[in-house]
Scaffold this motif. Sequence first.
Motif, mmCIF file in Angstrom:
data_model
loop_
_atom_site.group_PDB
_atom_site.id
_atom_site.type_symbol
_atom_site.label_atom_id
_atom_site.label_comp_id
_atom_site.label_asym_id
_atom_site.label_seq_id
_atom_site.Cartn_x
_atom_site.Cartn_y
_atom_site.Cartn_z
ATOM 1 N N VAL A 693 30.918 -14.984 -9.209
ATOM 2 C CA VAL A 693 30.895 -15.977 -10.424
ATOM 3 C C VAL A 693 31.774 -17.095 -10.083
ATOM 4 O O VAL A 693 33.102 -16.851 -9.746
ATOM 5 N N MET A 694 31.345 -18.353 -10.010
ATOM 6 C CA MET A 694 32.034 -19.534 -10.076
ATOM 7 C C MET A 694 32.431 -20.126 -11.218
ATOM 8 O O MET A 694 33.668 -20.446 -11.173
ATOM 9 N N ASP A 695 31.441 -20.077 -12.290
ATOM 10 C CA ASP A 695 31.985 -20.711 -13.479
ATOM 11 C C ASP A 695 31.114 -20.219 -14.450
ATOM 12 O O ASP A 695 30.014 -19.545 -14.433
ATOM 13 N N VAL A 696 31.590 -20.087 -15.797
ATOM 14 C CA VAL A 696 30.940 -19.541 -16.922
ATOM 15 C C VAL A 696 31.200 -20.301 -18.169
ATOM 16 O O VAL A 696 32.326 -20.938 -18.529
ATOM 17 N N ASP A 697 30.204 -20.552 -19.017
ATOM 18 C CA ASP A 697 30.404 -21.485 -20.009
ATOM 19 C C ASP A 697 29.299 -20.835 -21.280
ATOM 20 O O ASP A 697 28.250 -20.860 -21.131
ATOM 21 N N PRO A 698 30.243 -19.901 -21.840
ATOM 22 C CA PRO A 698 29.535 -19.051 -22.878
ATOM 23 C C PRO A 698 28.763 -19.769 -24.130
ATOM 24 O O PRO A 698 28.047 -19.357 -24.489
ATOM 25 N N LEU A 699 29.568 -20.912 -24.473
ATOM 26 C CA LEU A 699 28.925 -21.731 -25.530
ATOM 27 C C LEU A 699 27.245 -22.124 -25.147
ATOM 28 O O LEU A 699 26.495 -22.083 -26.011
ATOM 29 N N ARG A 700 27.207 -22.518 -23.664
ATOM 30 C CA ARG A 700 25.876 -23.194 -23.459
ATOM 31 C C ARG A 700 25.082 -21.914 -22.805
ATOM 32 O O ARG A 700 23.905 -22.102 -22.344
ATOM 33 N N GLY A 701 25.709 -20.732 -22.650
ATOM 34 C CA GLY A 701 24.963 -19.628 -21.942
ATOM 35 C C GLY A 701 24.818 -19.822 -20.613
ATOM 36 O O GLY A 701 23.517 -19.390 -19.950
ATOM 37 N N ARG A 702 25.612 -20.443 -19.745
ATOM 38 C CA ARG A 702 25.452 -20.561 -18.297
ATOM 39 C C ARG A 702 26.337 -19.848 -17.345
ATOM 40 O O ARG A 702 27.740 -19.862 -17.698
ATOM 41 N N ILE A 703 26.091 -19.334 -16.405
ATOM 42 C CA ILE A 703 26.744 -18.535 -15.219
ATOM 43 C C ILE A 703 26.319 -19.098 -13.870
ATOM 44 O O ILE A 703 25.053 -18.960 -13.606
#
Length: 711
Positions: A693-703
Amino acid sequence: MRIPSTDLPSIIAEDLNLTRKQANATIKLLDDGATVPFIARYRKEATGDLDELMVYQVSRRLAALREFLKRREFIVEQIRGAGALTPELADRIEHTFDPATLEDIYLPFKPKRRTRAEMARERGLEPLAKIIMAQTTLILKRTTKKYVDKVEVPTAADAIAGALDIIAEWMSENEKVRNLIRAKFQRSAEFSTKKAKNANDENELYASFYDYSQPLRLVPSHRYLGARRGEEAGILKVSIAINDDEMIERLGRFFIKPGANPECAELVGQAIRDSYRRLLRPSIENEIAAAAKEKADSAAIDNFAYNLRQLLMTPPLFGKRVMGIDPGFRSGCKVACLDEQGNLLADDIFNLSDPHGAAYLICSMISTFNIDVIALGSGTAGRETQRFLNDVRMPRPVQIAMVNEDGASVYSASEIAREEFPDKDITVRGAISIGRRLQDPLAELVKIDPKSIGVGQYQHDVDQTRLKESLDFTVESCVNSVGVNVNTASAALLSYVSGIGPALARYIVDYRKENGPFRRRTDLMNVSRMGEKAFQQCAGFLRIPDAENPLDNTAIHPERYELVMRMARDLRTSTAQLVNNPALASNIEIAKYLDKDTGVPTLKLIIEELSKPRRDAAEEVANAEFDENISSINDIRPGMTLTGKVNNITNFGAFVDLGIKENGLLHVSQMSERFVNSPFEVVSMGQTIRARVMDVDPLRGRIALTLKGLE
C-alpha cells in the motif's frame, strides 16, 4: 454520368496488408453467409490461413466501405440533381475514400437551412459578395448603393453585412481551408479542462481535471473519456483549442489578394474572422472531438473485450459438486447446491446472526450432496461470510472460493433465469449463477449482458453499437474456440455458436427436450429450421461427448470425416483409437493427404484435434487468501503488504480486489522497476498478487498499490 464501382478487395488488401486473393476469398465467403469462426477454422486454404481476428477485421472494413459507398452514391445523386456533377468532380469523388474529404466535397452542394448567408442571398446580395471577394472594385460605396432598397436592404451597411455573411459561408465550405484548419488541429490542438462555475463535485471525483491541459494527440483514452463524462455531468468545462490569431492570419494570406483594394481587403478580413470563429472553428473542432472520442472508444472497447475474453476463458471446474452462496445480512445468505453438470440439487437460506444454525445447515448440505467446493459471492457480507465458513468444521474437505458476482442480479431477474428456474426466487437464482460461474464461467456468463460483468471502464460512455459488436464478437469467439456440448448447453450459449442464433438455439433445446439427447451430429438436421447451410456453419463447433462416432466430440468438421477414416486405415487402426491419441496422430504424414482442397493448415488442425480434442479444466480453485485483519478501508495503512486478486485491467493500471468494498489501484507506473508499456504485460484477470500500500484516502475510497520492491 455514373460513378464506377470500387474494387473493394484491393482496398481491403492494402488497408490490412493482405494479398488481394486473400481479401477477395474472405469477402466471397462472408457474402455467401459464412461466419467469421467458420471461415477462420474451416476455410483456411481459401483465405490463405487468415486467423479469426483478421477475418473479423476484413468483415468490419467491408461493412464500413459499403456504408461509405452508400453515402457516396447519395451525395452523387444530390450533386447530379443540382446539375453540378462535372466530369472533374465525378473523378474526384470516385477516387476519394476518406469520409471527411467526401463531406468537404459535398458541403457546397448540401441543402442549406435558413442561414444568415441564405437569407442574404434571398435579398439579392450574392452579386455584391462576389464583387467584394474579387477585391478589385475602386468605388465600393457607389456599387453598394445598387443593392439598397427600403424593404429588404434598408442601408448600405445592411447590404455589406449580408454580403459578408455569404462570403463567410463560402470560406467555411472551401475544401483547402478546411484541410488547413483540420491539419492544424490534428498537429497542435490543446485539450484542456477546468471546473465549471458553481459545479458541485461533492466527492471530488473529477479533481484531477480541475486544471488539466495536454496536447490532444497525447491525451490517454481513459482521461479523454473521463473528462467528457465530467462535462456531461456539468462538473467540467472542456475545450480543444489552437492558436486562433495565427490561423486567422494564415487565412488572411489565403484569401486576401496581393494589391487588393484596401476597402475590399478590410471587408474580406472581417469575413475571415467571422467565418473562422462562427463557422469553421466550431465545425472542425466538433469533427476533431468526434475523432478523438472514436479513438478513445476504440481503446476502451478493446480493453473491455480483452478482459472479457480472459474472464470467459477461465478454465472450468469440471466434475466438481458446488455450493453457491449469495451472501447477505438483512435477507440472509442464499444457498444452492449443484451437481457436476450444474443442475440444482437443493436450496436453502441461513443467517450469520445464527452461527450454530448456519453451521448445521452448511455441514448437512455438504454431507448430503457431497459438495467439493463452495462458491461464495463477493458482494455485501461476502467477507464476513467467508470468515464464518473458515471457522466451520466441515464434514469433508471443501475448498472455499470467492467469486465475482457482478451481473448475478441481472441474470436473476432475466427472462433466461425465469425460464430455467420459474419456481425459484430471484435470490436463489443468484446463488445458482454464482455456483455455475465457478463450474463453467463461459457457459454461465454468456447469459448476462457483458456490460454488466464489470470488467470494463467507461462502458456506458463509449459508442454502444460498437461496444455491442465487439463484445458479441468476443463472446462468439470464445464459445466457438472451445466448442459447446449440444446436449447440455443452454439456449443462450447455443445462440453464440457459429450459424445458430437465438431462434435456432431455442429449436435445438426444444428438440432435445422432446427427443432426448443427440446421438450424432447429423441428428441436428432433424431440428426445425436447421438447413444444410446452418448445419455446415455450426456442426464443427458442437460436441457430443457420448456420440456413436467419436469424431462428433472433436472440432473436426463432418466434411473431413472421410479423410480421418482414411488416415486411420493407413495407420491400421480404428477412428475411435485414433481420437485422443497423440502418439498415433503424430505418425500421420501430412504430405500424403495434400490435394487441391486440403492444405497444410487443415491437416494440422485435424492432427491437433486428434491429439487433444477437449477443453482443459482447472485442477483446483485458484483463490486469494485475504488478510483476516482487514475488514474495511479504515484498517489499511501505507506500508502494508496485502494479497489481492486482479478483477479489472485498464490501459493505465489494474484494479485489485482486496476483500473489502473498495478496490486497490495498481498504476502501470508502479508495476515494475523497469518501464512497462502496458499493464497487460504484467498482470492478468483473476491473478492473485501481493502488493504494498502506497497511499490510502478513506474519504474518496481510494487505495494506491505498488509492486516495486516486491518483485
